[in-house]
Every structure is written in C-alpha cells, then in structure tokens.
Design a protein around this motif. Sequence first.
Motif, PDB file in Angstrom:
ATOM      1  N   VAL A 290       0.712  -1.063   0.209  1.00 37.50           N
ATOM      2  CA  VAL A 290       0.378   0.121   0.279  1.00 37.50           C
ATOM      3  C   VAL A 290       0.951   1.831   0.604  1.00 37.50           C
ATOM      4  O   VAL A 290       0.475   1.668  -0.755  1.00 37.50           O
ATOM      5  CB  VAL A 290      -0.969   0.082   1.128  1.00 37.50           C
ATOM      6  CG1 VAL A 290      -1.386   1.403   1.390  1.00 37.50           C
ATOM      7  CG2 VAL A 290      -2.562  -1.150   1.295  1.00 37.50           C
ATOM      8  N   ALA A 291       1.958   0.904   0.625  1.00 40.33           N
ATOM      9  CA  ALA A 291       3.150   2.237   1.156  1.00 40.33           C
ATOM     10  C   ALA A 291       3.667   2.137  -0.947  1.00 40.33           C
ATOM     11  O   ALA A 291       3.259   3.604  -1.542  1.00 40.33           O
ATOM     12  CB  ALA A 291       3.734   2.564   1.774  1.00 40.33           C
ATOM     13  N   ALA A 292       3.645   1.082  -1.530  1.00 38.66           N
ATOM     14  CA  ALA A 292       4.418   1.723  -2.345  1.00 38.66           C
ATOM     15  C   ALA A 292       3.659   2.070  -4.122  1.00 38.66           C
ATOM     16  O   ALA A 292       4.002   2.954  -4.568  1.00 38.66           O
ATOM     17  CB  ALA A 292       5.105  -0.055  -3.106  1.00 38.66           C
ATOM     18  N   ALA A 293       2.087   1.653  -3.965  1.00 35.38           N
ATOM     19  CA  ALA A 293       1.368   1.950  -4.275  1.00 35.38           C
ATOM     20  C   ALA A 293       1.095   3.415  -4.321  1.00 35.38           C
ATOM     21  O   ALA A 293       1.296   4.089  -5.508  1.00 35.38           O
ATOM     22  CB  ALA A 293       0.829   1.471  -4.654  1.00 35.38           C
ATOM     23  N   THR A 294       0.993   4.303  -3.530  1.00 38.04           N
ATOM     24  CA  THR A 294       0.711   5.366  -2.922  1.00 38.04           C
ATOM     25  C   THR A 294       1.765   6.095  -3.495  1.00 38.04           C
ATOM     26  O   THR A 294       2.062   7.141  -4.032  1.00 38.04           O
ATOM     27  CB  THR A 294       0.431   5.616  -1.496  1.00 38.04           C
ATOM     28  OG1 THR A 294      -0.392   4.791  -0.985  1.00 38.04           O
ATOM     29  CG2 THR A 294       0.267   7.292  -1.313  1.00 38.04           C
ATOM     30  N   ALA A 295       3.194   5.650  -3.668  1.00 41.35           N
ATOM     31  CA  ALA A 295       4.466   6.182  -4.318  1.00 41.35           C
ATOM     32  C   ALA A 295       4.402   6.237  -5.275  1.00 41.35           C
ATOM     33  O   ALA A 295       4.643   7.407  -6.050  1.00 41.35           O
ATOM     34  CB  ALA A 295       5.401   5.727  -3.304  1.00 41.35           C
ATOM     35  N   LEU A 296       3.166   5.464  -5.592  1.00 38.25           N
ATOM     36  CA  LEU A 296       3.702   5.219  -7.377  1.00 38.25           C
ATOM     37  C   LEU A 296       2.496   6.259  -8.064  1.00 38.25           C
ATOM     38  O   LEU A 296       3.136   6.339  -9.060  1.00 38.25           O
ATOM     39  CB  LEU A 296       3.771   3.738  -7.582  1.00 38.25           C
ATOM     40  CG  LEU A 296       4.909   2.705  -7.085  1.00 38.25           C
ATOM     41  CD1 LEU A 296       4.540   1.800  -7.652  1.00 38.25           C
ATOM     42  CD2 LEU A 296       6.020   2.947  -8.254  1.00 38.25           C
ATOM     43  N   TRP A 297       1.441   6.034  -7.133  1.00 38.66           N
ATOM     44  CA  TRP A 297       0.430   7.118  -8.078  1.00 38.66           C
ATOM     45  C   TRP A 297       0.556   8.157  -8.110  1.00 38.66           C
ATOM     46  O   TRP A 297      -0.821   8.863  -8.112  1.00 38.66           O
ATOM     47  CB  TRP A 297      -0.455   6.078  -7.362  1.00 38.66           C
ATOM     48  CG  TRP A 297      -0.499   4.466  -8.381  1.00 38.66           C
ATOM     49  CD1 TRP A 297      -0.228   4.868  -9.252  1.00 38.66           C
ATOM     50  CD2 TRP A 297      -1.648   3.142  -7.878  1.00 38.66           C
ATOM     51  NE1 TRP A 297      -0.683   3.096  -9.025  1.00 38.66           N
ATOM     52  CE2 TRP A 297      -1.532   2.423  -8.891  1.00 38.66           C
ATOM     53  CE3 TRP A 297      -2.659   3.810  -6.380  1.00 38.66           C
ATOM     54  CZ2 TRP A 297      -1.787   0.556  -8.380  1.00 38.66           C
ATOM     55  CZ3 TRP A 297      -3.304   2.219  -6.810  1.00 38.66           C
ATOM     56  CH2 TRP A 297      -2.757   0.781  -7.784  1.00 38.66           C
TER      57      TRP A 297
END
Length: 161
Positions: A76-83
């Motif tokens: 979730v942290a990675a997806a937030t940083a990517l999006w």
Amino acid sequence: MERYKARTARHPAERAARAPEAAAPGRPAVRRLPRPRLTGLGGGLFACAAMFLVGGFDWLLFDASLFAYGLLFLPVAAATALWVRPADLITAPITAPIAFAAGVWPVSGGSGGFAGEVMGLVSALSLHAGWLYAGTLVAALIVVVRKAVLIGRRRMPRRVA
C-alpha cells in the motif's frame, strides 16, 4: 508536407484501418498496469482507506495478525508512492505512517472502553514500528527514484529532428 498531416483519422473506417492489431494471432495482447495520478490529499485518503480495509480484512481473515497487517502495509505504501502525481511526491512518505496508524485500529486488540482502545492502539503502534519504518522507507525510496528520474529528464538536452 506528409509530416504535418493530422494524427487522427476523421472517418471511422480510416480509424479502423489505422488501428494496430491488438489481438494478432502470433502476438499476445500487451496489458498495462493502471497509472492513476493522485493529488497529495487523494494519495493520503487512498492510503488511509486502503489500510483501514486491510485492517478490517486482517481482523476477519487472520484473527488480527499484526504481522499480516504490516506485510500488507508495504504494497500500500509502494502503490501510494507510485500513484501520486509528480507535483505532490513529498506527500507519499508523509501519508504512509498516517495510513498505518489509521488502519491499525481494527487489529490493535484494545478492550475495555475508550482508554483500553487507545492503549491497544498505542501498544500496536509502538510494538510494530518496524513495519511502519519499513513502509515509510519503501515510499521514500520510490519517491527519491521518481524525483531523480524527473530531474534527469528535465536536464537532458532535447533532440532536434
């Protein structure tokens, strides 16, 4: 004059003739991942909502396992940083710990009224700070790489054709 032609065809038959074959018999269709662009607030709301849902599912499926919750916090942290959009990159590592805290309530294990819930929440946050730091580090590393790529693109000299 050929290079100044309009890119889009005006007639539907011309568009169909120009369209690439997506399902050619010899080539598999290429699928791309979604590339949403969230604002800083949108990224924070996405992360908080996703972590609250993860916490609820963790409570239902894994009997409130904080290991599973922490493990699911990393993507979730990675997806937030990517999006998150490029203008709001700094918000991704900031919203990651807030989202962790917002979603840990269902799995915190507090009982006995308001004070018991708060003590359970604080205990869960303090005992599982490693997951919190790991997710924040993942988000920060993704943001640093994305920012470096953006700066590199800006500094590259433009080709003249």
